[in-house]
Write a protein that holds these residues in place. Structure first.
Motif, mmCIF file in Angstrom:
data_model
loop_
_atom_site.group_PDB
_atom_site.id
_atom_site.type_symbol
_atom_site.label_atom_id
_atom_site.label_comp_id
_atom_site.label_asym_id
_atom_site.label_seq_id
_atom_site.Cartn_x
_atom_site.Cartn_y
_atom_site.Cartn_z
ATOM 1 N N TRP A 18 45.471 16.785 52.185
ATOM 2 C CA TRP A 18 45.271 16.067 50.932
ATOM 3 C C TRP A 18 44.074 15.144 51.076
ATOM 4 C CZ3 TRP A 18 49.018 11.644 49.183
ATOM 5 C CH2 TRP A 18 48.653 11.178 47.923
ATOM 6 N N LEU A 24 42.992 15.784 45.819
ATOM 7 C CA LEU A 24 42.832 17.232 45.962
ATOM 8 C C LEU A 24 43.666 17.682 47.159
ATOM 9 C CD1 LEU A 24 41.288 19.804 45.039
ATOM 10 C CD2 LEU A 24 39.583 19.229 46.776
ATOM 11 N N LEU A 37 54.308 28.188 45.658
ATOM 12 C CA LEU A 37 53.119 27.999 44.815
ATOM 13 C C LEU A 37 52.148 29.165 44.986
ATOM 14 C CD1 LEU A 37 52.590 24.201 45.524
ATOM 15 C CD2 LEU A 37 53.410 25.226 43.387
ATOM 16 N N ASP A 38 51.239 29.307 44.052
ATOM 17 C CA ASP A 38 50.235 30.352 44.072
ATOM 18 C C ASP A 38 49.246 30.105 45.222
ATOM 19 O OD1 ASP A 38 47.283 31.193 42.991
ATOM 20 O OD2 ASP A 38 48.842 32.619 42.318
ATOM 21 N N VAL A 41 45.527 29.200 44.108
ATOM 22 C CA VAL A 41 45.435 27.831 43.593
ATOM 23 C C VAL A 41 45.450 26.838 44.750
ATOM 24 C CG1 VAL A 41 46.658 26.056 42.266
ATOM 25 C CG2 VAL A 41 46.428 28.367 41.338
ATOM 26 N N CYS A 42 46.317 27.076 45.720
ATOM 27 C CA CYS A 42 46.432 26.155 46.865
ATOM 28 C C CYS A 42 45.199 26.204 47.760
ATOM 29 C CB CYS A 42 47.684 26.472 47.666
ATOM 30 S SG CYS A 42 49.200 26.036 46.794
ATOM 31 N N GLU A 44 42.123 26.786 46.717
ATOM 32 C CA GLU A 44 41.038 26.106 45.996
ATOM 33 C C GLU A 44 41.313 24.629 45.816
ATOM 34 O OE1 GLU A 44 39.800 28.076 42.446
ATOM 35 O OE2 GLU A 44 39.888 30.045 43.403
ATOM 36 N N GLY A 45 42.586 24.261 45.820
ATOM 37 C CA GLY A 45 42.961 22.855 45.705
ATOM 38 C C GLY A 45 43.605 22.534 44.371
ATOM 39 N N THR A 46 44.587 21.672 44.445
ATOM 40 C CA THR A 46 45.304 21.215 43.267
ATOM 41 C C THR A 46 45.706 19.767 43.512
ATOM 42 O OG1 THR A 46 47.143 21.730 41.779
ATOM 43 C CG2 THR A 46 47.531 22.064 44.127
ATOM 44 N N GLU A 47 46.358 19.147 42.555
ATOM 45 C CA GLU A 47 46.799 17.767 42.733
ATOM 46 C C GLU A 47 48.043 17.728 43.619
ATOM 47 O OE1 GLU A 47 47.459 16.609 38.690
ATOM 48 O OE2 GLU A 47 45.358 16.038 38.411
ATOM 49 N N THR A 50 51.456 18.631 42.217
ATOM 50 C CA THR A 50 51.894 20.030 42.139
ATOM 51 C C THR A 50 52.910 20.318 43.243
ATOM 52 O OG1 THR A 50 49.741 20.658 41.247
ATOM 53 C CG2 THR A 50 51.106 22.427 42.152
#
Length: 159
Positions: A18, A24, A37-38, A41-42, A44-47, A50
């Motif tokens: 993180w 991110l 989780l996908d 998406v993970c 590339e980064g997410t909040e 999530t």
């Protein structure tokens, strides 16, 4: 995620990082799968929210509070919790530490039922009580006991 092959158990762990200043969160494929989780998406980064949203509601506030506390004081983060994933509920263990105030990196691993399940459940119950009472030293020793229990599983390898 544990994989069984010819009576042997191989333990896998995933990595979650993180970048706190940008909120991110990045995860490898194993960590993404453990949280349900996908993967793309993970990668590339997410909040971070999530990931927190996947944690069982009963555990979520404790996990978030300890995560932010660990970042604030630089202590090692070590928590267990349940997640609600596509495959059902899973119990995960998360261990990590902040690097300054910029980066928080941790390893995530699934806790699996086996012949030591009763002993492990008693240890988790003791761990939860110690954490609720802010007895961090006792909680760390209990988690070390859990690691020792896992090392005694015949044919288990820790990666």
């Amino acid at each position: 995620m544990p994989m069984r092959d010819d009576g042997r158990v191989t333990w896998s762990s995933g990595l979650l990082t993180w970048v706190t200043g940008q909120n991110l969160a990045l995860a490898d494929d194993v960590a993404a799968d453990l949280f349900g989780l996908d993967r793309d998406v993970c990668r590339e980064g997410t909040e971070i929210e999530t990931f927190l949203a996947k944690i069982a509601e009963a555990d979520r506030s404790r996990v978030a509070m300890q995560l932010y506390r660990s970042i604030a004081d630089g202590s090692v983060y070590l928590e267990t919790f349940e997640v609600c994933a596509v495959a059902g509920r899973r119990r995960l263990a998360l261990k990590g530490q902040a690097v300054g105030d910029v980066l928080f990196s941790c390893i995530v691993m699934e806790v699996v039922n086996d012949d030591t399940a009763d002993l492990r459940e008693l240890c988790f119950a003791a761990y939860d009580v110690a954490r609720r009472r802010n007895q961090d030293k006792a909680a760390v020793h209990i988690m070390q006991t859990l690691v020792l229990i896992d090392e005694t599983i015949p044919g288990a390898e820790l990666h």
